[in-house]
Design a protein around this motif. Structure first.
Motif, PDB file in Angstrom:
ATOM      1  N   PHE A 282       0.822  -1.215   0.000  1.00  0.00           N
ATOM      2  CA  PHE A 282       0.000   0.000   0.000  1.00  0.00           C
ATOM      3  C   PHE A 282       0.854   1.262   0.000  1.00  0.00           C
ATOM      4  N   ASN A 283       2.164   1.136   0.278  1.00  0.00           N
ATOM      5  CA  ASN A 283       3.130   2.216   0.117  1.00  0.00           C
ATOM      6  C   ASN A 283       4.279   1.654  -0.712  1.00  0.00           C
ATOM      7  N   ALA A 284       4.040   1.556  -2.002  1.00  0.00           N
ATOM      8  CA  ALA A 284       4.944   0.852  -2.898  1.00  0.00           C
ATOM      9  C   ALA A 284       6.186   1.691  -3.173  1.00  0.00           C
TER      10      ALA A 284
ATOM     11  N   MET B  92      -0.780   3.500  -2.632  1.00  0.00           N
ATOM     12  CA  MET B  92      -1.601   2.642  -3.502  1.00  0.00           C
ATOM     13  C   MET B  92      -2.859   2.245  -2.745  1.00  0.00           C
ATOM     14  N   ASN B  93      -4.017   2.201  -3.453  1.00  0.00           N
ATOM     15  CA  ASN B  93      -5.247   1.705  -2.840  1.00  0.00           C
ATOM     16  C   ASN B  93      -5.550   0.313  -3.356  1.00  0.00           C
ATOM     17  N   ALA B  94      -6.631  -0.272  -2.844  1.00  0.00           N
ATOM     18  CA  ALA B  94      -6.972  -1.652  -3.201  1.00  0.00           C
ATOM     19  C   ALA B  94      -7.298  -1.784  -4.679  1.00  0.00           C
ATOM     20  N   GLN B  95      -7.962  -0.776  -5.259  1.00  0.00           N
ATOM     21  CA  GLN B  95      -8.333  -0.853  -6.681  1.00  0.00           C
ATOM     22  C   GLN B  95      -7.088  -0.840  -7.569  1.00  0.00           C
ATOM     23  N   GLN B  96      -6.096  -0.013  -7.212  1.00  0.00           N
ATOM     24  CA  GLN B  96      -4.871   0.039  -8.024  1.00  0.00           C
ATOM     25  C   GLN B  96      -4.098  -1.272  -7.955  1.00  0.00           C
ATOM     26  N   ILE B  97      -4.045  -1.875  -6.756  1.00  0.00           N
ATOM     27  CA  ILE B  97      -3.342  -3.169  -6.633  1.00  0.00           C
ATOM     28  C   ILE B  97      -4.107  -4.254  -7.371  1.00  0.00           C
ATOM     29  N   ALA B  98      -5.454  -4.211  -7.296  1.00  0.00           N
ATOM     30  CA  ALA B  98      -6.264  -5.226  -7.989  1.00  0.00           C
ATOM     31  C   ALA B  98      -6.065  -5.155  -9.489  1.00  0.00           C
TER      32      ALA B  98
ATOM     33  N   ASP C  79       1.088 -20.494  -5.303  1.00  0.00           N
ATOM     34  CA  ASP C  79       1.633 -21.712  -4.700  1.00  0.00           C
ATOM     35  C   ASP C  79       0.635 -22.421  -3.798  1.00  0.00           C
ATOM     36  N   CYS C  80      -0.626 -21.921  -3.711  1.00  0.00           N
ATOM     37  CA  CYS C  80      -1.634 -22.566  -2.865  1.00  0.00           C
ATOM     38  C   CYS C  80      -2.067 -23.900  -3.471  1.00  0.00           C
ATOM     39  N   MET C  81      -2.280 -24.896  -2.621  1.00  0.00           N
ATOM     40  CA  MET C  81      -2.630 -26.252  -3.062  1.00  0.00           C
ATOM     41  C   MET C  81      -4.082 -26.582  -2.723  1.00  0.00           C
ATOM     42  N   HIS C  82      -4.982 -25.591  -2.830  1.00  0.00           N
ATOM     43  CA  HIS C  82      -6.407 -25.843  -2.551  1.00  0.00           C
ATOM     44  C   HIS C  82      -7.236 -25.250  -3.676  1.00  0.00           C
ATOM     45  N   LEU C  83      -8.452 -25.828  -3.873  1.00  0.00           N
ATOM     46  CA  LEU C  83      -9.359 -25.340  -4.907  1.00  0.00           C
ATOM     47  C   LEU C  83     -10.063 -24.068  -4.491  1.00  0.00           C
ATOM     48  N   GLN C  84     -10.334 -23.905  -3.214  1.00  0.00           N
ATOM     49  CA  GLN C  84     -11.144 -22.802  -2.726  1.00  0.00           C
ATOM     50  C   GLN C  84     -10.527 -21.460  -3.102  1.00  0.00           C
ATOM     51  N   CYS C  85     -11.356 -20.579  -3.681  1.00  0.00           N
ATOM     52  CA  CYS C  85     -10.941 -19.222  -4.016  1.00  0.00           C
ATOM     53  C   CYS C  85     -11.557 -18.237  -3.027  1.00  0.00           C
ATOM     54  N   PHE C  86     -11.102 -16.999  -3.084  1.00  0.00           N
ATOM     55  CA  PHE C  86     -11.662 -15.934  -2.260  1.00  0.00           C
ATOM     56  C   PHE C  86     -11.663 -14.655  -3.084  1.00  0.00           C
ATOM     57  N   GLY C  87     -12.418 -13.662  -2.634  1.00  0.00           N
ATOM     58  CA  GLY C  87     -12.579 -12.437  -3.400  1.00  0.00           C
ATOM     59  C   GLY C  87     -11.350 -11.555  -3.351  1.00  0.00           C
ATOM     60  N   LEU C  88     -10.927 -11.048  -4.507  1.00  0.00           N
ATOM     61  CA  LEU C  88      -9.754 -10.191  -4.568  1.00  0.00           C
ATOM     62  C   LEU C  88      -9.986  -8.902  -3.791  1.00  0.00           C
ATOM     63  N   GLY C  89     -11.134  -8.262  -4.004  1.00  0.00           N
ATOM     64  CA  GLY C  89     -11.415  -7.010  -3.318  1.00  0.00           C
ATOM     65  C   GLY C  89     -11.484  -7.179  -1.814  1.00  0.00           C
ATOM     66  N   ALA C  90     -12.136  -8.260  -1.356  1.00  0.00           N
ATOM     67  CA  ALA C  90     -12.257  -8.498   0.085  1.00  0.00           C
ATOM     68  C   ALA C  90     -10.891  -8.752   0.711  1.00  0.00           C
ATOM     69  N   TYR C  91     -10.006  -9.462   0.003  1.00  0.00           N
ATOM     70  CA  TYR C  91      -8.682  -9.767   0.535  1.00  0.00           C
ATOM     71  C   TYR C  91      -7.841  -8.495   0.673  1.00  0.00           C
ATOM     72  N   LEU C  92      -7.873  -7.640  -0.363  1.00  0.00           N
ATOM     73  CA  LEU C  92      -7.085  -6.410  -0.311  1.00  0.00           C
ATOM     74  C   LEU C  92      -7.631  -5.445   0.731  1.00  0.00           C
ATOM     75  N   GLU C  93      -8.972  -5.302   0.817  1.00  0.00           N
ATOM     76  CA  GLU C  93      -9.561  -4.374   1.785  1.00  0.00           C
ATOM     77  C   GLU C  93      -9.286  -4.822   3.226  1.00  0.00           C
TER      78      GLU C  93
ATOM     79  N   LEU D  75       1.126 -14.744   1.539  1.00  0.00           N
ATOM     80  CA  LEU D  75       0.519 -14.502   0.225  1.00  0.00           C
ATOM     81  C   LEU D  75       0.459 -12.997  -0.015  1.00  0.00           C
ATOM     82  N   ARG D  76       1.434 -12.482  -0.757  1.00  0.00           N
ATOM     83  CA  ARG D  76       1.483 -11.064  -1.071  1.00  0.00           C
ATOM     84  C   ARG D  76       0.834 -10.803  -2.435  1.00  0.00           C
ATOM     85  N   PRO D  77       0.502  -9.530  -2.731  1.00  0.00           N
ATOM     86  CA  PRO D  77      -0.243  -9.243  -3.966  1.00  0.00           C
ATOM     87  C   PRO D  77       0.418  -9.786  -5.222  1.00  0.00           C
ATOM     88  N   GLN D  78       1.749  -9.782  -5.315  1.00  0.00           N
ATOM     89  CA  GLN D  78       2.406 -10.276  -6.519  1.00  0.00           C
ATOM     90  C   GLN D  78       2.259 -11.785  -6.680  1.00  0.00           C
TER      91      GLN D  78
END
Length: 734
Positions: free
Chosen positions: A503-505, A623-629, A691-705, A726-729
């Motif tokens: 968030f402070n790149a 940087m805000n969540a929308q810019q990282i997304a 590198d995650c070994m699971h099928l389950q996904c999660f929301g990008l916006g919810a994770y960043l916020e 798990l970093r944004p990159q």
């Protein structure tokens, strides 16, 4: 708990509750049983137990300076306080020092007499806090120091108390200290009415002997008690009348019998005398009070008609005394008495030496592996007796000591370099290794604190310690620091600083303004920022970030204490967390404390191991969540399908041909819920870690916020499904 006088516990009781225990102190217990034949042998000790958090065991800290009081007739009273310690304080020792001679003796706990070190019973059992001393010489100034002992050993001696002396009795045995307030007559201490009511500020004294020099001192009193007596006034005497009625005035100026000294500053002092008849030259000698060595002023005799000279190169705060002799009829004679002591500036009191300035290291010989340690001696009372020198490679935790005669490095302190030496040559050093040194001064009162470490020095070029960064694949020089973790998980500090706070790149490619492996606790440098105003308009900031070299993550880790100054003004101060509290470490924005142009930066670090830290100054863009997304990469349909097939393949059952070769595998869930585990709503932009070994996904916006709102920086960027870093990159849109 009592030290003695306890009672047995009657049968059939088989437990007791013990009161008066200290928190944090480990206790153990033994029991004995008794019947008609007597007591049994004690049982083995129980397992230790403690209340609350266990305190570390250590020697006590140095106590506060004691208080010394004159009681008269060779008696003194000393009082002291006990510091907190674990284990508790068991005993105290009191040391009395003659200020003039520097001689120290211990106080006998049973009789109060002064005894030599190692003689008598000198331990005062706790909680005793005072002692009466007998056998002290009247008219002699003393200072007291104390030290305390617990089960781990003795502490250092405290700083010296204020000097105290019992007054000398006159020829009739009465002490002429106070005079009677109403009549103005001199009376003994404790006799007559000697209190002058405020606001009275003067008094006339009668009955003083003519031709006798007197000095005066005063003390004041309020409802809490009397103050200490002031310093003595200048001496004054009434003139003597001879038999013919003429007055023989006592001269306080120079004479041929006693010279006088006048301080004139800058290490200089004027010596005056009266030249007797027939004298052709004058020899002036000076010495420090308490020293046995005289020094010839000017290095030669002073010819007539001169009757004064200036002594240069004297130390401020030290009392000096002088004597003179005259050359009469070809012979040196008429040596005078010693003058009254005089010092330049404020008189220094006896005590331990102060903290020295940092020493300097110089390489002498690359072939023989020699370095010279040079230090600057200081003025102390009593005078310096030597210097202890510590030496070590930069980055090592343990110090070694320089042997005072062989100059080799040894593990334990076996002596000190005797004064007046101001340098020592260290031998047996390895080329390519950077070294640092510390020094501490000693006198008769003990050893003072060590200096800060010197600037590092190296014989030849420093040897590189290269390790490959697994993120940028560049070689990184660890210099003096250590990395003890898996080399395949090493990230260089540059990559850690860049990915610490998305968030402070960090602005590329010139956002890394400084990256420095800490060598010394004091860091001073200049930082030129000609474009700072333009950066502020573009909402850019400058942050200070710190990581530990021996770490495999990007966590911000401040030292125990850190002070940052810019252009002589404090920008921020990181303090040690209070006991029982956890400090939340976050990078510090220093933009407001900087100015456009050249900035002078000073960073002070206090930590048991400062060499394990790496500091940086970075220029960042918010940087805000929308810019990282928007920067998060997405998988195409074929890549996503192949990844899902790979993850499901681990859950398919496979036939086992050989039961002996069967392995136990971890079976993960092959279910994919459409609700985000963070927002509990339908996933809009599904992501998971590369590198995650699971099928389950999660929301990008919810994770960043959720990470942006999290105040604890070091707890951010963790996968909500498998808890891996798990970093944004590392995110991938499925």
């Amino acid at each position: 708990l009592v030290s003695r006088g306890g009672a047995g516990v009657p049968v059939p009781t088989c437990e007791v509750t013990v009161g008066g225990c200290e928190e944090g102190l480990a206790y153990e217990a033994i029991v004995m049983a008794m019947n008609a034949e007597g007591w049994s042998d004690p049982s083995p000790a129980s397992a230790p137990a403690h209340i609350g958090t266990l305190k570390p065991r250590a020697k006590p800290q140095k106590p506060e300076p004691p208080r010394l009081t004159a009681l008269g007739a060779g008696k003194l009273k000393v009082t002291w306080s006990l510091p907190e310690a674990c284990p508790p304080i068991e005993a105290s020792q009191v040391q009395l020092t003659d200020v003039a001679s520097g001689t120290s003796q211990l106080v006998d706990a049973s009789s109060g007499k002064l005894v030599a070190v190692g003689a008598g019973r000198t331990n005062f059992a706790a909680p005793r806090l005072e002692a009466n001393i007998v056998g002290a010489s009247d008219g002699v100034e003393y200072v007291a120091a104390c030290r305390v002992r617990n089960a781990e050993g003795f502490s250092e001696f405290s700083s010296a108390s204020d000097p105290v002396a019992n007054p000398l009795a006159d020829v009739s045995g009465m002490q002429l200290v106070l005079h009677q307030a109403r009549a103005g007559k001199l009376v003994a201490v404790g006799a007559g009415r000697t209190n002058f009511a405020a606001p009275r500020l003067e008094a006339n004294i009668v009955g003083a002997s003519d031709g006798v020099e007197y000095v005066a001192a005063c003390c004041v009193r309020n409802a809490e008690g009397f103050s200490e007596f002031s310093s003595a006034s200048d001496p004054v005497a009434n003139p003597l009348a001879d038999v013919s009625g003429m007055q023989l005035v006592l001269h306080q100026g120079p004479s041929s019998e006693v010279p006088i000294m006048e301080p004139i500053g800058d290490g200089k002092m004027k010596v005056k005398w009266l030249l007797p008849e027939g004298a052709k030259s004058t020899m002036v000698k000076l010495r420090r009070v308490g020293s046995q060595n005289w020094y010839l002023c000017g290095g030669t005799a002073i010819p007539e008609p001169a009757c004064e000279t200036v002594a240069a190169g004297l130390e401020e705060g030290i009392e000096y005394e002088a004597t003179i002799a005259f050359l009469v009829n070809g012979r040196w004679c008429m040596e005078s008495e010693v003058s009254r002591p005089v010092c330049i500036g404020t008189k220094k009191l006896p005590g331990l030496p102060d903290k020295p300035k940092e020493p300097r290291l110089t390489v002498l010989s690359e072939q023989s592996g020699q370095m010279r340690v040079r230090w600057q001696p200081i003025t102390t009372v009593p005078a310096l007796t030597g210097c202890t020198v510590r030496f070590r490679p930069v980055g090592e935790r343990a110090w070694q000591y320089v042997h005072p005669t062989s100059w080799n490095l040894i593990e334990k302190d076996e002596g000190f370099v005797p004064a007046p030496a101001a340098e020592v040559n260290v031998v047996g050093l390895e080329p390519g290794v950077r070294y640092e040194a510390m020094v501490a001064f000693r006198n008769k009162m003990g050893q003072g604190p060590f200096s800060t470490s010197s600037e590092p020095a190296c014989i030849g070029r420093p040897v590189q310690k290269l390790i490959r960064c697994t993120y940028c694949f560049n070689d990184y020089d660890l210099q003096h620091s250590d990395y003890t973790r898996d080399p395949d998980a090493f990230w260089c500090p540059l990559c850690r600083f860049r990915h610490m706070d998305p968030f402070n790149a960090v602005i590329e490619p010139y956002g890394m303004l400084l990256c420095h492996i800490v060598v010394r606790p004091n860091i001073n440098f200049s930082l030129d920022l000609p474009d700072l105003k333009a950066w502020r308009k573009e909402d850019q900031s400058i942050f200070m970030r710190v990581v530990k070299m021996d770490s495999d993550n990007c966590a911000q880790m401040w030292p125990k204490r850190c002070h940052f100054e810019a252009n002589g003004a404090e920008v921020f101060l990181i303090k040690e967390p209070e006991e029982g509290h956890v400090r939340r470490d976050v990078p510090m924005n220093i933009s407001a404390g900087l100015k456009p142009g050249l900035n002078t930066i000073s960073i002070t670090i206090e930590d048991p191991y400062p060499a394990g830290y790496v500091i940086s100054l970075v220029r960042t863009q918010t940087m805000n969540a929308q810019q990282i997304a928007a920067q998060t990469p997405a998988c195409n349909e074929e890549q996503a399908k192949a990844r899902v097939m790979t993850l499901l393949a681990d859950t398919w059952a496979t036939p086992v041909d050989n039961e002996e070769e069967e392995e136990i595998t971890c079976v993960i869930s092959n279910k994919l819920k459409l609700r985000c585990p963070l927002s509990f709503e339908r996933v809009d932009i599904p992501v998971r870690g590369d590198d995650c070994m699971h099928l389950q996904c999660f929301g990008l916006g919810a994770y960043l916020e959720s990470n942006m709102k999290m105040r604890a920086l070091n707890n951010r960027w963790t996968c909500p499904v498998c808890n891996t870093s798990l970093r944004p990159q590392d995110l991938r849109v499925d």
